[in-house]
Structures are given as structure tokens and as C-alpha cells.
Design an enzyme around this catalytic site. Structure first.
Site, PDB file in Angstrom:
ATOM      1  N   LYS A 148       0.893  -1.155   0.000  1.00 41.46           N
ATOM      2  CA  LYS A 148       0.000   0.000   0.000  1.00 41.46           C
ATOM      3  C   LYS A 148       0.931   1.204   0.000  1.00 41.46           C
ATOM      4  O   LYS A 148       1.563   1.526   1.004  1.00 41.46           O
ATOM      5  CB  LYS A 148      -0.904   0.046   1.224  1.00 41.46           C
ATOM      6  CG  LYS A 148      -1.809   1.267   1.154  1.00 41.46           C
ATOM      7  CD  LYS A 148      -2.466   1.612   2.446  1.00 41.46           C
ATOM      8  CE  LYS A 148      -2.855   3.086   2.396  1.00 41.46           C
ATOM      9  NZ  LYS A 148      -3.391   3.567   3.648  1.00 41.46           N
ATOM     10  N   GLY A 161      -7.970   9.373   8.909  1.00 41.01           N
ATOM     11  CA  GLY A 161      -8.362   9.543  10.310  1.00 41.01           C
ATOM     12  C   GLY A 161      -9.420  10.602  10.557  1.00 41.01           C
ATOM     13  O   GLY A 161      -9.878  10.789  11.672  1.00 41.01           O
ATOM     14  N   ALA A 197      -9.328   5.702   3.413  1.00 42.58           N
ATOM     15  CA  ALA A 197      -9.251   6.875   4.294  1.00 42.58           C
ATOM     16  C   ALA A 197     -10.516   7.715   4.299  1.00 42.58           C
ATOM     17  O   ALA A 197     -11.114   7.983   3.262  1.00 42.58           O
ATOM     18  CB  ALA A 197      -8.083   7.784   3.936  1.00 42.58           C
ATOM     19  N   GLY A 198     -10.891   8.090   5.494  1.00 40.69           N
ATOM     20  CA  GLY A 198     -11.997   9.008   5.677  1.00 40.69           C
ATOM     21  C   GLY A 198     -13.327   8.343   6.003  1.00 40.69           C
ATOM     22  O   GLY A 198     -14.247   9.007   6.468  1.00 40.69           O
ATOM     23  N   ASN A 215      -9.759   1.744   8.699  1.00 43.09           N
ATOM     24  CA  ASN A 215      -8.899   1.518   9.865  1.00 43.09           C
ATOM     25  C   ASN A 215      -9.430   2.242  11.102  1.00 43.09           C
ATOM     26  O   ASN A 215     -10.005   1.637  11.991  1.00 43.09           O
ATOM     27  CB  ASN A 215      -7.461   1.956   9.543  1.00 43.09           C
ATOM     28  CG  ASN A 215      -6.486   1.618  10.674  1.00 43.09           C
ATOM     29  OD1 ASN A 215      -6.869   1.171  11.741  1.00 43.09           O
ATOM     30  ND2 ASN A 215      -5.222   1.827  10.439  1.00 43.09           N
ATOM     31  N   THR A 216      -9.304   3.587  11.110  1.00 46.54           N
ATOM     32  CA  THR A 216      -9.645   4.355  12.311  1.00 46.54           C
ATOM     33  C   THR A 216     -11.033   4.030  12.856  1.00 46.54           C
ATOM     34  O   THR A 216     -11.205   3.849  14.065  1.00 46.54           O
ATOM     35  CB  THR A 216      -9.564   5.861  12.007  1.00 46.54           C
ATOM     36  OG1 THR A 216      -8.330   6.121  11.361  1.00 46.54           O
ATOM     37  CG2 THR A 216      -9.662   6.694  13.269  1.00 46.54           C
TER      38      THR A 216
END
Ligand code: SF4
Lengths: 356, 257
Positions: free
Chosen positions: B97, B158, B184-185, B206-207
Site C-alpha cells: 500500500k 483519520g 481513508a476518511g 482503519n480508524t
């Protein structure tokens, strides 16, 4: 342009007259009433940006020779303490002791003596430590841009340098002799390191040396200035509070736990991605409580003496830079973090990347 | 009919990719990946401690999961290339990645450096999935130089602000044949479902999982949402602009002429 220009412009302002409404509001006496709301916001922002993790590191003192007479420091040139510099085999022993704890991030420190702990000695030490650790930061006397470049090439990736006190008039009083008297050379050090290509920069103000609201203001403006100008840098701040030293220096301006909380939460809200470091200067109970508010990095298993893990006990006892408060070792800190729901991160950089 | 995603010849059934940063401990990562039945997990090389026998993050990645090494921390193409090579040398496989970020304030990717690194790494045989700001011409060039997929951001890493770039992502999906994976986001499962409905090949989260009250339950929720979104994409009546030729509405004109 240097941060000194910004400092100079506002140095004579009272706290109320300072620019940047958002920041001064967060640091104001008035904001103490909204501390809980600030803490909640800081917690959310920290989780979003850093998750439930805390990075760990430990200091390694290479040398306590010093030409300066900083009134608040145990290594002050006037202090009659046993002085020494780790010999290479002593360094290896100390480093191995630390590496066994699993820590991968190390902060090497020296007093300020270019003669007795010269750059060549620091470079040599870095090369040895490179083999055992994945990230090496320095907290030594300020260097020129070329000198920072040399250390980066040797394997250093982080710089810690505290201005100690942003108030230039207090700075003058507290540093009566030695090369450290040059306020601006120290203030511009992080910028020189940024130009030299350092990865991480950690700045700080030694809390207790001057009224803290204005100190915190300048420290955060300094962090913002560096982050805006060098966006590739991982920026962080430290909040060291004065601790007892040998010469019984009295803290001129008390900073309470509540004040520390306000600085941490204000910093987080002002710069959501800013790293915030908390050292073992603070006691274990306060450290446990501050984790949730915005701390991203902690020291563990610390000693403030040269060779503090492996040299003779009698030597160590008489040569501390200051007394630490949180005496827990690395495994105790790890257990505490996991209990609080945070993952201790022992490695967060690709060691020796520069040397591949 | 199988609805698997194929990347570099590998069949991937589960379209929820999971990032392993920010979790409260390592054992929970394993639980999350197992519960979500994830087949692709990203691990940042900067966090992998190969020396540590007791606490190596790779030990918590289920064996059926492909590890995709994240080059996080790379500030330019050169650093990203070095991290990728180190990763391969360390035995972490060749899925990368690619993340090149020179802006720690917003964590936005540097598309130009990303392109440079993709070209070098793809030539060296890496399976490169670059994280990027959704720009069509850059995305096309990334594919040209050998990217296996393109990973546009939904909003900054994040930030949990959702898919603020939806209009641009839609264009990428329309114009690029290779998989588009929103990375992301994404803050909530509904946003992941929305990405899948748009036609994304997968999403990377992830977050939102790592910082949830119960990460395992949240992973399950994301898994369901991704599946729901995909099913919806496959079966919804297409809106204008995505017209299907299956039942023409003006066919009668030809017979009556
Ligand atoms: S603070 Fe640093 S420079 Fe000042 S006396 Fe102590 S070791 Fe020397």
C-alpha cells in the site's frame, strides 16, 4: 524570516494583547471553566489522529560535561558532581540493557561541551546505537545546519530541543554563563535541523520558569510556525515541569496539574496532529490520567544519570540531572497502558533507513 | 456466479480491507480480522518489529489474510521505495500500500511522488496499490505504469468525514477499468456501503474500526455494510448515466417503422 521575528513582535504584549484569538482563548483563565469540554474534544481528536496507541522511548545520557550554568539544572557547570562521558564499551553495555526491555526508540542526551563531548563522539555513539534501535533522537547542544546533516547521515532521525523559557528576559537571568546564553541560536535550532532534513522535531518550554500561559502560547506558535513551513516534519511538543535538582532551585512560577491539563487539551485542539510527549518527570498517577487527554508519547524506565542503568550505583546517585517521579520500568508501563485500553508502541520507525 | 475481486491474479472474496494501526492492543487485531473475514490487511512497516519474538504484529494476522505493507512515514518516492524493498527483504511479501505523504498537517498524499514510486516498484515486481488524491489523469498514469489498483481518499486519513470526494471517485470508477478502492476518511459503515453502491471494488477501513467502542462488533458491521453495498450495486436499477442496454425503451420504434 525566523520564529524570532514572531517572538520579537509580541514579546512585550501582555497575554491579553497576544494575537490568535483561538489559541489565547484556549489558554486563558476564562477557559478553565470549560476544561471538561476541552478535555472531551481533545480526547476525540486524539483518538481520530493517533488511535489508541502510545509510543514509548527512553533517554540515554552519554555525557554530563557542561559549560553552561543553567540555574535550574543539576549538570550546571558550577555543581560539584562527578563528571564523565560513556566510554564506547560502557555505551554498548548501557544500550544493550535498554534494548533488552524491547524499546526501539532512544533519545540520547549530553550536556553542552563541544570540547569534551564533541560531534565526532556523538556520531560514533549513534553508529553503535543504530545496530540496536530503530529510531535515534538527540537532545544535545544546538548545532549548525551542516552539523545536523552529518548526524542525520549517521542515523539520527529526531531532534529534541527545548527553548527552556521563551521569555527572553527570564532566559537571560537563568543562563548567566556559557554558550547557551545565545537565545536566538537556540531558538532557531529546530529550523536548522528541519532544513537539514530531520524527520521529527520535539520542542518544549520548561514549565515553571515564567508565567505559563504566555510560555505555552509561544511554544505552540513555534510548533505551528515549524509545521507550516516544513510540513514534512512530524512535529511534537513536550511539557516538562521543573523537578527538584541538587542546587535546590526554587520554581519561580508554579504550574498546577490543572494548568498542565489545560495546556495539553489546548495544544490538541489547536493542532490536532501534534505529538505530545510526557516524561517521567510527572508522577505515575498523573501520567495515567493524562494519557486519555492527548498524550501520544511517553518515556519509560528512565534514568537521568550518565550510564544510569549499568554504572556503579554510588556514581549514579550523585550525578542525576534531576529526580524523576515515575519510576516504573518498561514492562510496568506497558501493563498500565494495556489496562487503560492503549497499545504501547515500541517501534514506530524504520531503523537505519538512511543507511540502506 | 462468482463476484470475486481479482487483484494481480489473486481472488479476493471479501471486499473489506482493514488497516491495523490505532488498535488498543494487538490480540484484538486478530479477532477483528477473523470476525470480519477480511482477506487483505495493511500493516505499516514502521510498526513491524521483526526482532521481537513475543510481540510481532505479523503474528496477529490470520494466515488466510494477505499482508499489504504500508509505506507510511515515507515523505518522498525514494523513501517509499526503500521501505517497500525492506519489507520484501523482511519476508512481508510484495503487496504494497503505497503511501507518500509530505504533509503532516493534513496527511494528504503527494500524487507526483506516488507516481514515481509506483513506476519503480511495479517494474521490480511489486503489487502496488497507491493511495492518492482522486485525480483522473494521475490515476490513469498510475495504471499505465503498473499500479494494480488505485486507492483514492474519501477524506483525509483519520478524519472520519466520510466520502467527501464522491464526485471525483465516481469519475475514476467510470473511466478506469482496474479496481478503485476508497481508502481513508470512512467513518461509518453506511459510508462504506455507499462507496460500494457507487461501484468501488473494495474499501479500506482503519480508524473507524480501531477506535470504536467494540472494534470486533464494528468490524462485523462494516463487513455487513460492504456486502450490502456490493449486493445493491449489482442489483439496483441503474440510474441515468449508467444506462444498461438490457431492455431498450425505444425498441418499438424500429418495429413500427
Ligand atoms: S540544562 Fe543542559 S546546558 Fe544547562 S546546565 Fe543542564 S545540561 Fe548544561
Amino acid at each position: 524570516m525566523s520564529f524570532y521575528n514572531i517572538y520579537h513582535k509580541y514579546k512585550n504584549c501582555s497575554f491579553e494583547e497576544l494575537p490568535n484569538q483561538e489559541l489565547t482563548k484556549l489558554l486563558s483563565l476564562e477557559a478553565e471553566k470549560s476544561l471538561e469540554a476541552m478535555a472531551q474534544k481533545a480526547k476525540t481528536l486524539t483518538l481520530q489522529n493517533f488511535g489508541k496507541t502510545i509510543s514509548l522511548y527512553t533517554p540515554l545520557y552519554l555525557s554530563n560535561y557542561c559549560e553552561n550554568e543553567c540555574l535550574y539544572c543539576g549538570f550546571n557547570a558550577n555543581n560539584k558532581i562527578p563528571r564523565r562521558k560513556l566510554k564506547i564499551d560502557e555505551l554498548k553495555k548501557e544500550a544493550k540493557f535498554i534494548a533488552k526491555t524491547g524499546l526501539q526508540h532512544i533519545l540520547i542526551l549530553t550536556g553542552e561541551s563541544k570540547k569534551l563531548s564533541p560531534l565526532s563522539y556523538i556520531k560514533e555513539s549513534v553508529k553503535i546505537l543504530n545496530k540496536l534501535f530503530s529510531s535515534i533522537s538527540i537532545e544535545i547542544y544546538p548545532l549548525s545546519q551542516t552539523e545536523y546533516k552529518e548526524l542525520i547521515a549517521a542515523g539520527v532521525d529526531g531532534l529534541t530541543i527545548y527553548q527552556e523559557v521563551y521569555s527572553q528576559s527570564e532566559y537571560k537571568k537563568l543562563h548567566p554563563a556559557g554558550p547557551k546564553q545565545d537565545y536566538q541560536f537556540r531558538l532557531d535550532a529546530p529550523e536548522r535541523a528541519a532544513r537539514a532534513g530531520i524527520r521529527t522535531i520535539n520542542i518544549g518550554s520548561l514549565l515553571g520558569l515564567a508565567p505559563w500561559r504566555k510560555e505555552a502560547f509561544f511554544m505552540l506558535k513555534h510548533a505551528e510556525y515549524l509545521q507550516n513551513k516544513y510540513p514534512e516534519i512530524e512535529m511534537s511538543i513536550s511539557l516538562p515541569r521543573l523537578r527538584p535538582q541538587f542546587n535546590n532551585f526554587q520554581t519561580p512560577y508554579e504550574v498546577s496539574d490543572k494548568n498542565i491539563v489545560q495546556i495539553i487539551t489546548a495544544a490538541r485542539i489547536f493542532m490536532p496532529r501534534l505529538g505530545i510527549t510526557l516524561s517521567t518527570r510527572e508522577n505515575s498517577q498523573l501520567r495515567n490520567n493524562l494519557i486519555k487527554l492527548g498524550i501520544t508519547k511517553m518515556s519509560a524506565g528512565s534514568t537521568t544519570a550518565v550510564g544510569g542503568h549499568t554504572l556503579e550505583k554510588t556514581y549514579i546517585k550523585n550525578s542525576l540531572q534531576f529526580e524523576i517521579s515515575d519510576k516504573r520500568d518498561v514492562s510496568q508501563i506497558k501493563i498500565m497502558l494495556l489496562k487503560e485500553g492503549y497499545q504501547p508502541v515500541l517501534k514506530d520507525w524504520v531503523g537505519a533507513l538512511q543507511n540502506e | 456466479m462468482s463476484d470475486s475481486l481479482i487483484i494481480a491474479g489473486q481472488e479476493i472474496k471479501n471486499r473489506l480491507f482493514v488497516g491495523t494501526g490505532k488498535f488498543p492492543n494487538k490480540p484484538i487485531i486478530k479477532e477483528v480480522l477473523e470476525q470480519a473475514k477480511t482477506e487483505v490487511a495493511t500493516v505499516a512497516l514502521r510498526r513491524i518489529d521483526l526482532e521481537s519474538k513475543e510481540d510481532n504484529i505479523l503474528d496477529y494476522i490470520p494466515t488466510n489474510c494477505t499482508v499489504m505493507t504500508n509505506t507510511s512515514g515515507a515523505r518522498n518516492a525514494q523513501e517509499a521505495i526503500r521501505i517497500a524493498r525492506l519489507s520484501k527483504a523482511a519476508g512481508c511479501g510484495n503487496w504494497i500500500k503505497l503511501e507518500v505523504i509530505a504533509d503532516n498537517k493534513h496527511l494528504l498524499p503527494d500524487n507526483l511522488e506516488t507516481l514515481k514510486a509506483t513506476e519503480v516498484l511495479a517494474k521490480e515486481g511489486f503489487i502496488v496499490l497507491p493511495y492518492m488524491s482522486p485525480d483522473l489523469s494521475v490515476a490513469k498514469k498510475l495504471i499505465e505504469v503498473g499500479a494494480a489498483a488505485v486507492m483514492p481518499l474519501g477524506s483525509p486519513i483519520g478524519s472520519k468525514r466520510g466520502v467527501k470526494t464522491a464526485e471525483l471517485v465516481k469519475i475514476l470508477i467510470k473511466e478506469i477499468a482496474e479496481p478503485i478502492i476508497v481508502d481513508a476518511g470512512i467513518g461509518y459503515p453506511s459510508e462504506a456501503a455507499y462507496c460500494m453502491e457507487l461501484g468501488c471494488a473494495a474499501v479500506l477501513v482503519n480508524t473507524a474500526i480501531a477506535t470504536a467502542k467494540d472494534p470486533v462488533k464494528m468490524a462485523e458491521s462494516f463487513n455487513l455494510a460492504v456486502r450490502a453495498g456490493r449486493l445493491s450495486y449489482l442489483n439496483a436499477t441503474k440510474s441515468s448515466g449508467q444506462a444498461s442496454a438490457s431492455s431498450p425503451l425505444t425498441g418499438f420504434l424500429q418495429t413500427s417503422e
